[in-house]
Structure formats: structure tokens, C-alpha cells
Design a protein around this motif. Structure first.
Motif, PDB file in Angstrom:
ATOM      1  N   GLU A  99       0.830  -1.216   0.000  1.00 12.32           N
ATOM      2  CA  GLU A  99       0.000   0.000   0.000  1.00 12.32           C
ATOM      3  C   GLU A  99       0.861   1.261   0.000  1.00 12.32           C
ATOM      4  O   GLU A  99       0.494   2.272  -0.616  1.00 12.32           O
ATOM      5  CB  GLU A  99      -0.919  -0.008   1.218  1.00 12.32           C
ATOM      6  N   LYS A 100       2.025   1.190   0.622  1.00 14.04           N
ATOM      7  CA  LYS A 100       2.928   2.337   0.638  1.00 14.04           C
ATOM      8  C   LYS A 100       3.728   2.458  -0.651  1.00 14.04           C
ATOM      9  O   LYS A 100       4.459   3.446  -0.825  1.00 14.04           O
ATOM     10  CB  LYS A 100       3.894   2.216   1.821  1.00 14.04           C
ATOM     11  N   GLY A 101       3.657   1.488  -1.538  1.00  9.04           N
ATOM     12  CA  GLY A 101       4.366   1.537  -2.806  1.00  9.04           C
ATOM     13  C   GLY A 101       5.694   0.827  -2.809  1.00  9.04           C
ATOM     14  O   GLY A 101       6.409   0.850  -3.826  1.00  9.04           O
ATOM     15  N   GLU A 102       6.060   0.192  -1.741  1.00 10.21           N
ATOM     16  CA  GLU A 102       7.316  -0.546  -1.670  1.00 10.21           C
ATOM     17  C   GLU A 102       7.070  -1.974  -2.184  1.00 10.21           C
ATOM     18  O   GLU A 102       7.011  -2.943  -1.422  1.00 10.21           O
ATOM     19  CB  GLU A 102       7.837  -0.541  -0.233  1.00 10.21           C
ATOM     20  N   LEU A 103       6.948  -2.072  -3.497  1.00 13.72           N
ATOM     21  CA  LEU A 103       6.526  -3.335  -4.112  1.00 13.72           C
ATOM     22  C   LEU A 103       7.589  -4.418  -3.991  1.00 13.72           C
ATOM     23  O   LEU A 103       7.264  -5.595  -3.812  1.00 13.72           O
ATOM     24  CB  LEU A 103       6.186  -3.105  -5.589  1.00 13.72           C
ATOM     25  N   PHE A 104       8.860  -4.027  -4.100  1.00 12.12           N
ATOM     26  CA  PHE A 104       9.913  -5.039  -4.040  1.00 12.12           C
ATOM     27  C   PHE A 104       9.960  -5.701  -2.660  1.00 12.12           C
ATOM     28  O   PHE A 104      10.042  -6.929  -2.542  1.00 12.12           O
ATOM     29  CB  PHE A 104      11.266  -4.385  -4.374  1.00 12.12           C
ATOM     30  N   LYS A 105       9.884  -4.891  -1.602  1.00 10.06           N
ATOM     31  CA  LYS A 105       9.885  -5.455  -0.244  1.00 10.06           C
ATOM     32  C   LYS A 105       8.631  -6.285   0.003  1.00 10.06           C
ATOM     33  O   LYS A 105       8.685  -7.365   0.616  1.00 10.06           O
ATOM     34  CB  LYS A 105       9.972  -4.326   0.781  1.00 10.06           C
ATOM     35  N   ALA A 106       7.491  -5.775  -0.477  1.00  9.36           N
ATOM     36  CA  ALA A 106       6.243  -6.516  -0.297  1.00  9.36           C
ATOM     37  C   ALA A 106       6.294  -7.863  -1.013  1.00  9.36           C
ATOM     38  O   ALA A 106       5.830  -8.888  -0.484  1.00  9.36           O
ATOM     39  CB  ALA A 106       5.073  -5.687  -0.805  1.00  9.36           C
ATOM     40  N   LYS A 107       6.900  -7.875  -2.204  1.00  7.58           N
ATOM     41  CA  LYS A 107       7.018  -9.127  -2.951  1.00  7.58           C
ATOM     42  C   LYS A 107       7.875 -10.130  -2.197  1.00  7.58           C
ATOM     43  O   LYS A 107       7.540 -11.331  -2.141  1.00  7.58           O
ATOM     44  CB  LYS A 107       7.626  -8.821  -4.326  1.00  7.58           C
ATOM     45  N   GLU A 108       8.973  -9.686  -1.593  1.00  4.36           N
ATOM     46  CA  GLU A 108       9.816 -10.581  -0.808  1.00  4.36           C
ATOM     47  C   GLU A 108       9.056 -11.154   0.384  1.00  4.36           C
ATOM     48  O   GLU A 108       9.171 -12.348   0.705  1.00  4.36           O
ATOM     49  CB  GLU A 108      11.059  -9.830  -0.337  1.00  4.36           C
ATOM     50  N   VAL A 109       8.258 -10.306   1.050  1.00  3.23           N
ATOM     51  CA  VAL A 109       7.492 -10.773   2.210  1.00  3.23           C
ATOM     52  C   VAL A 109       6.476 -11.826   1.790  1.00  3.23           C
ATOM     53  O   VAL A 109       6.345 -12.895   2.428  1.00  3.23           O
ATOM     54  CB  VAL A 109       6.801  -9.582   2.901  1.00  3.23           C
ATOM     55  N   PHE A 110       5.757 -11.579   0.699  1.00  6.56           N
ATOM     56  CA  PHE A 110       4.719 -12.526   0.257  1.00  6.56           C
ATOM     57  C   PHE A 110       5.342 -13.849  -0.199  1.00  6.56           C
ATOM     58  O   PHE A 110       4.784 -14.938   0.064  1.00  6.56           O
ATOM     59  CB  PHE A 110       3.896 -11.915  -0.868  1.00  6.56           C
ATOM     60  N   ASN A 111       6.477 -13.783  -0.873  1.00 11.01           N
ATOM     61  CA  ASN A 111       7.158 -15.022  -1.272  1.00 11.01           C
ATOM     62  C   ASN A 111       7.607 -15.820  -0.063  1.00 11.01           C
ATOM     63  O   ASN A 111       7.494 -17.053  -0.043  1.00 11.01           O
ATOM     64  CB  ASN A 111       8.360 -14.698  -2.166  1.00 11.01           C
ATOM     65  N   ARG A 112       8.097 -15.125   0.958  1.00 11.69           N
ATOM     66  CA  ARG A 112       8.522 -15.816   2.181  1.00 11.69           C
ATOM     67  C   ARG A 112       7.328 -16.441   2.892  1.00 11.69           C
ATOM     68  O   ARG A 112       7.401 -17.587   3.378  1.00 11.69           O
ATOM     69  CB  ARG A 112       9.219 -14.819   3.113  1.00 11.69           C
ATOM     70  N   VAL A 113       6.212 -15.730   2.936  1.00 10.98           N
ATOM     71  CA  VAL A 113       5.001 -16.269   3.564  1.00 10.98           C
ATOM     72  C   VAL A 113       4.503 -17.493   2.813  1.00 10.98           C
ATOM     73  O   VAL A 113       4.109 -18.508   3.416  1.00 10.98           O
ATOM     74  CB  VAL A 113       3.907 -15.183   3.630  1.00 10.98           C
ATOM     75  N   ARG A 114       4.568 -17.444   1.494  1.00 16.83           N
ATOM     76  CA  ARG A 114       4.115 -18.590   0.703  1.00 16.83           C
ATOM     77  C   ARG A 114       5.019 -19.792   0.907  1.00 16.83           C
ATOM     78  O   ARG A 114       4.562 -20.940   0.953  1.00 16.83           O
ATOM     79  CB  ARG A 114       4.070 -18.203  -0.781  1.00 16.83           C
ATOM     80  N   GLU A 115       6.327 -19.569   1.021  1.00 19.67           N
ATOM     81  CA  GLU A 115       7.247 -20.676   1.251  1.00 19.67           C
ATOM     82  C   GLU A 115       7.030 -21.327   2.621  1.00 19.67           C
ATOM     83  O   GLU A 115       7.101 -22.543   2.752  1.00 19.67           O
ATOM     84  CB  GLU A 115       8.688 -20.173   1.146  1.00 19.67           C
ATOM     85  N   VAL A 116       6.762 -20.486   3.627  1.00 20.68           N
ATOM     86  CA  VAL A 116       6.639 -21.013   4.983  1.00 20.68           C
ATOM     87  C   VAL A 116       5.290 -21.685   5.195  1.00 20.68           C
ATOM     88  O   VAL A 116       5.193 -22.792   5.742  1.00 20.68           O
ATOM     89  CB  VAL A 116       6.852 -19.876   6.018  1.00 20.68           C
ATOM     90  N   SER A 117       4.230 -21.037   4.746  1.00 16.59           N
ATOM     91  CA  SER A 117       2.873 -21.530   5.034  1.00 16.59           C
ATOM     92  C   SER A 117       2.399 -22.579   4.043  1.00 16.59           C
ATOM     93  O   SER A 117       1.525 -23.394   4.363  1.00 16.59           O
ATOM     94  CB  SER A 117       1.885 -20.367   5.054  1.00 16.59           C
TER      95      SER A 117
END
Length: 630
Positions: free
Chosen positions: A216-234
Motif C-alpha cells: 500500500e505504501k508503494g514498496e513493491l519489491f519489499k512486499a514481494k519478498e514478504v509474500f514469497n517468504r510467507v508462501r514458502e513457509v505456510s
């Protein structure tokens, strides 16, 4: 546990119990209907027992129900949980599981009824309140849900504290659309997610919330890393990570990756592994269809910016967008006006794309133009109806200016599409005529080629037949010559034998003249051998010329020989030229016998007047002797 079986009552068939009797008979008798029972009908019912009266048995039965639920046997789990609720009305976990099953199946009304029973059985239970707040979230009732979770946070129950904070953060994030409270709600949601991660760094749901804040803040690269990590873990437990990744890829204009994420989330939504985020499962699917449709629409618009032949895939992507928008309209229970307008706008863009294909050097057909015209004619009355609703005072989230501009553009495109359709039909008719002429020309050329091939085959067969016939005729001549040669050879042999006997007799009579016969004994046979050799040599022009010259050179010698042998040589030479004359297999002319050079009459006279051979002299000598003896 009593298992309920579905029993179908026997069917009563009327009229079959009444017998056919004459009039007046059977009056006063009651008609007995015939009951037809199915054959081999078996019903097995387990009798009730008192196993669930024990406290330990209830826990075991509840665990068995959970196993059925996780294995996908929802009906068995529901029946077992209902049996437990009947025997142990105060067992709250049973009502909570029934409510969760109803929520996952999309029956929110049944879920609410089970939660009411749970609240009555255990008022103030934090787990029951948490599930009630979750139900309000599913129904998008933000205010009641916020009140429930505020109540739970005030009680500071450790078992539901993290869940309550997470739900409150989701509530604040869902209400970012309010302009005045945007920054405030974004900050509150971020603080709640961070407070959860401080106590539990492995909380994937809170990490997923942090990723949404970063996006939402526009930090797409960081958000993408977070979502990829969440998908790998969960793994598959948090399906929202796939949906959020799809949003990130779409914002980065990576449309294939975004579509892949959306479709992955759609599979989880359809098989029930993803939780319900709206009022029903169908509404969730309609929302995902809308995301997919927008991805195709944005991809098509970017492709059209090439404005050349590279913009060809845009038409197909517009069609995919229209297809998914129609699916969203079918799934959505309420016919949203915005969704209808989006469908009409997509058809307008698709029509413009088809009409501009000629300027972009892209091939198009009359059917494509016809489909574009049909889409425009369908969209115009729908948008006019929306504008009429807007003028009537209905609440529609589309401005009047946008609707009026759409109507003007749609009418202009309809007129343009009609002219393009006529032109395209004319071009296709001309192209069809040209193709028909080309087809006819190709067929005629093919027929001519076939005829030519057939004629060549017939000509080759005719020539082969002529060669075979000539060869057969030559073989017949050869056989005749061989037969004649055999006869002549036998006659020559007989004459030679007779001559030999005559010579022997003469030697006995006149031994002194034997030397006269020694010189020319083998001379008559040499010309015959040469003639035989010449017969089986190849007949060519050069050899014939050489043969004629050699024959001219040897004319004097042949005249000196035996007249009978000379006659044999002439026959052999004539036969050779008749059989192997100046002809080839490829020549169509008949064999013409080559005439041997014969001496002129003057030469014959000279030959007659000339000197005789030695053999002739010897013969005359013997004749004189014979006369003398006589």
C-alpha cells in the motif's frame, strides 16, 4: 449413535386392485389398493447405545469427527458432531466446529444459528466470541466485528489475543477507502501487525499483513519478498499470499505472473481450501474473476500501445477479459452496475481494436467486425439504461459525464463498424472470387499435367512395344539364318567330303601332280571365316565403311577363289547387312538391307576373259588326263 436412513415408502397404485366384473356385480364391495413393495429391500439400522454417556467417549468421538472433516468427509463429520451435541449440550467445541463447517460451505446463516446456540451454552467464552467476530468479518459488518474484538482485547485472553489483534488490523486495513482516515487506519493496522510479530516472529498471518502495508505504501519489491517468504513457509495454508502476489505482479505490469497467481488462488477458492472473505463463496469467485479480467484488460491496453503489427494479441486478450467478466456476472448474486459498465467498456475497447487493425497492418475478417458491431449494439442500451437510473436518482458510483461520453463514442463506433463491415465483406467477396479463379486455374493445370503424363506413358509403352516387336522380328530372322546356316554347313561338309574323296581318288591315279594341290588347300575357307566374324560384329557406320573398303580391296582375291565359296560369302554378307544393318533401337525406321558392292557387267566380262585359278588349271589338267585315258 443412531444413524438415520432414508426410507422411501411403497407406492400405492390405484385401479390394479379392482377386478373386471360385469355390471351390477361387486356393488358394495370396497376396492383394496395393491401395494407394490420393491424386491429384496433391505434396511440396516444401528441401534442406539450409551457409549457417548462417558466423558472420554465424547472426546474420542469429537476427534473422530475432526478426522472426517480433514479427510473431506463433511457429511459424516456433521452427523457425528450433531450426535455429540445431542448427548452433551454443554460441549461448546462441537457447536464451534459445526459453525466453521457451515461457514466454509458458504452457509453463513446456518453458521450464525450454531454460534447463537454456542453463546447460549457458554456465554462470554472467548473462542465463541472470536468466531462470532470472524462471522461479522465474513459478512463485512465492520462495526459489530470491531466491538467483539475490542471486548476480547479488553479481557486480555492469551489464547485469542493474537487472533483479535490480527482481526482488528484487517478491519483497519479494509477501511482505507475512507479519505479522511486513510493514514490513521494504515498506521493502526501496521502497529497491530508489528505487535503480533514482536511476540511471535513465526506468525505468517501477521507477516502477510505487513506485506499488504508495504504494498500500500508503494514498496513493491519489499512486499514481494514478504509474500514469497510467507508462501514458502505456510504452503497452502495461507491462500491470501497468492492473491497478494498477483496484485504485486499486476502493479509491476508482469501480467503472465499475475494471472498465474490469480488462477492458483482461484483453484483454492473453488476446492474450499481458501477461507471465505466475502458473504459467500460465489462472491469470492466473482471477485477473483474480476481480478483476472482486469489483468487481461490492462495487458491488452499495453499491447495496443505498439500501434503496429505487434499489437495483434490485444484482440485475443480483450476477448479473455470479456469472458471472465461474464463469468463474474454469473457468479455474483447481486447484479452490480459497475461490473456491467466494465463489461460494456471492454466491448467498446475491443471494437476499437478490431477497427484499427487495418492501420496497424493486421489481418482481420468480416466475422471479427461483425462480432465487434454486435458487442457495441449490446452495450449501448445497457449504458443508456444505467444513465436513466442515474437521472432517476438511484445510487450509482459512475459519473454522468462518463456515461454520456461512453454513449457518444459507442454510437460513433457503431456507424464506423457498419462501414468497415461493408468494406470487409466486399474485400472478402473479391478475395473469394480470386481464390476461385486460382483454384480453377490450378485444377486445369493439374488436369493438363495428368494428361501429359498419361500421354508420355502411352508413348513410352508404344515405343517399348515397337522395340519388342522389332526385337522379336530380328530374333526370328536370326533363327531362320541359323537354320539356313546349319543346312549350308551340312551341304558344305558333304561337298567337302565328296571333294576329299575325289582328290584321294585322283591322287591314287596321278601321284606326280600332288604338289599342285598343296598350295591352295586352305584358301577357300579363309573368306568364310572372315564373313562369319563380320556377321556378329556391331553394325556402326564407321565399321560398315571400313568393311566396304576392305571388301573392295579384297575383290581381286575373292575373284580368284572358288565360285561356290564366293557365292557363300555373298550370302553371308547380305544376311549380315539385312539383320544388323545401319539401325538402332531408338530409330523408328524399318531395317533396310545394305547392298554389297557388286561388280559391273564389264568387270564380269573381264573376269570371265581373265586367267583362271590354279585350281581350275589343275581340274582341266585332270580332265585332259581323263580324256587321254579314255
Amino acid at each position: 449413535i443412531k444413524l438415520r436412513e432414508k426410507f422411501t415408502p411403497p407406492k400405492i397404485e390405484e385401479g390394479e386392485g379392482k377386478e373386471n366384473k360385469p355390471d351390477g356385480e361387486g356393488e358394495g364391495e370396497t376396492e383394496t389398493p395393491k401395494v407394490s413393495t420393491p424386491k429384496d429391500f433391505q434396511v440396516s439400522v444401528k441401534r442406539e447405545n450409551k457409549i457417548l454417556d462417558k466423558r472420554e467417549a465424547i472426546t474420542i468421538a469429537f476427534n473422530i469427527a475432526r478426522v472426517h472433516e480433514n479427510a473431506g468427509r463433511t457429511l459424516a463429520a456433521v452427523e457425528l458432531l450433531k450426535a455429540i451435541a445431542k448427548r452433551a449440550p454443554t460441549y461448546v467445541n462441537c457447536y464451534l466446529r459445526l459453525a466453521c463447517i457451515a461457514r466454509d460451505c458458504g452457509s453463513l446463516k446456518e453458521c450464525s444459528s450454531w454460534l447463537k446456540i454456542a453463546c447460549q451454552a457458554a456465554p462470554g467464552n472467548p473462542e465463541v466470541l472470536a468466531l462470532v467476530g470472524n462471522l461479522h468479518l465474513s459478512l463485512c459488518d465492520w462495526r459489530p466485528a470491531q466491538n467483539v474484538f475490542d471486548q476480547l482485547l479488553s479481557k486480555k485472553v492469551s489464547s485469542v489475543e493474537a487472533y483479535s489483534k490480527l482481526s482488528m488490523g484487517n478491519i483497519f486495513f479494509a477501511n482505507l477507502s475512507l479519505p479522511k482516515s486513510y493514514s490513521k487506519h494504515l498506521l493502526r493496522a501496521s502497529d497491530l501487525y508489528k505487535s503480533i510479530l514482536k511476540k511471535d516472529k513465526a506468525n505468517a498471518y501477521a507477516a502477510n499483513g505487513i506485506g499488504t502495508i508495504l504494498a500500500e505504501k508503494g514498496e513493491l519489491f519489499k512486499a514481494k519478498e514478504v509474500f514469497n517468504r510467507v508462501r514458502e513457509v505456510s504452503g497452502a495454508s495461507i491462500a491470501d499470499a497468492h492473491l497478494n502476489l498477483g496484485h504485486i505482479y499486476l502493479a509491476q505490469k508482469k501480467h503472465p505472473e499475475a494471472l498465474q497467481m490469480y488462477q492458483s488462488y482461484m483453484k483454492r477458492t473453488q476446492d474450499g481450501t481458501a477461507p471465505i472473505t466475502t458473504k459467500s463463496r460465489d462472491d469470492d469467485e466473482a471477485e477473483v474473476f474480476l481480478y483476472i479480467a482486469f489483468s487481461y484488460f490492462d495487458w491488452a491496453r499495453i499491447t495496443e500501445q505498439f500501434n503496429n503489427a505487434q499489437a495483434a494479441p490485444a484482440d485475443e486478450r480483450y476477448k479473455k477479459c470479456i469472458e471472465h467478466l461474464e463469468l463474474a456476472l454469473k457468479k455474483s448474486k447481486k447484479k452490480e452496475v459497475v461490473l456491467r459498465y466494465n463489461l460494456c467498456m471492454t466491448k467498446l475497447q475491443a471494437a476499437n481494436c478490431v477497427l484499427q487493425k487495418l492501420t496497424r497492418n493486421i489481418r482481420r475478417t468480416a466475422q471479427e467486425v461483425q462480432d465487434a458491431l454486435d458487442g457495441l449494439e449490446e452495450s449501448l442500451p445497457r449504458v443508456e439504461e444505467i444513465l436513466r437510473w442515474k437521472n432517476e436518482g438511484k445510487k450509482i458510483h459512475i459519473s454522468t459525464k462518463i456515461l454520456e461520453e461512453f454513449i457518444v463514442n459507442c454510437k460513433a463506433n457503431i456507424e464506423s463498424a457498419k462501414s468497415h463491415l461493408e468494406e470487409e465483406k466486399r474485400r472478402e467477396s473479391e478475395a473469394n472470387e480470386i481464390r476461385e479463379l486460382q483454384r480453377i486455374s490450378a485444377e486445369s493445370k493439374k488436369r493438363e499435367e495428368d494428361i501429359r503424363i498419361v500421354m508420355q506413358k502411352e508413348e513410352a509403352a508404344r515405343r517399348q512395344e515397337q522395340r519388342d516387336r522389332k526385337a522379336a522380328a530380328k530374333m526370328q530372322v536370326v533363327q531362320q539364318l541359323q537354320h539356313g546356316w546349319q543346312i549350308e554347313a551340312a551341304a558344305d561338309k558333304a561337298s567337302k567330303d565328296a571333294k576329299g574323296k575325289e582328290k584321294g581318288r585322283r591322287k591314287e591315279i596321278a601321284p606326280d601332280g600332288a604338289d599342285l594341290f598343296v598350295e591352295n588347300e586352305d584358301e577357300p575357307e579363309k573368306p568364310v571365316e572372315k564373313s562369319t566374324n563380320d556377321l556378329f560384329e556391331d553394325s556402326s557406320d564407321e565399321e560398315n565403311e571400313e568393311g566396304e573398303k576392305s571388301n573392295e580391296n579384297k575383290t581381286g582375291e575373292e575373284q580368284k577363289g572358288d565360285p561356290e565359296e564366293k557365292t557363300n560369302e555373298e550370302k553371308v554378307a547380305t544376311s549380315q547387312k539385312d539383320l544388323f544393318g545401319d539401325s538402332s533401337d531408338e530409330s523408328d525406321e524399318e531395317l533396310i538391307p545394305t547392298e554389297k558392292k557388286r561388280p559391273s557387267p564389264d568387270e564380269d566380262e573381264k573376269a570371265d576373259d581373265g586367267p583362271t585359278t590354279k585350281k581350275a588349271k589343275v581340274s582341266s589338267l585332270f580332265e585332259d588326263d581323263d580324256n587321254g585315258d579314255e
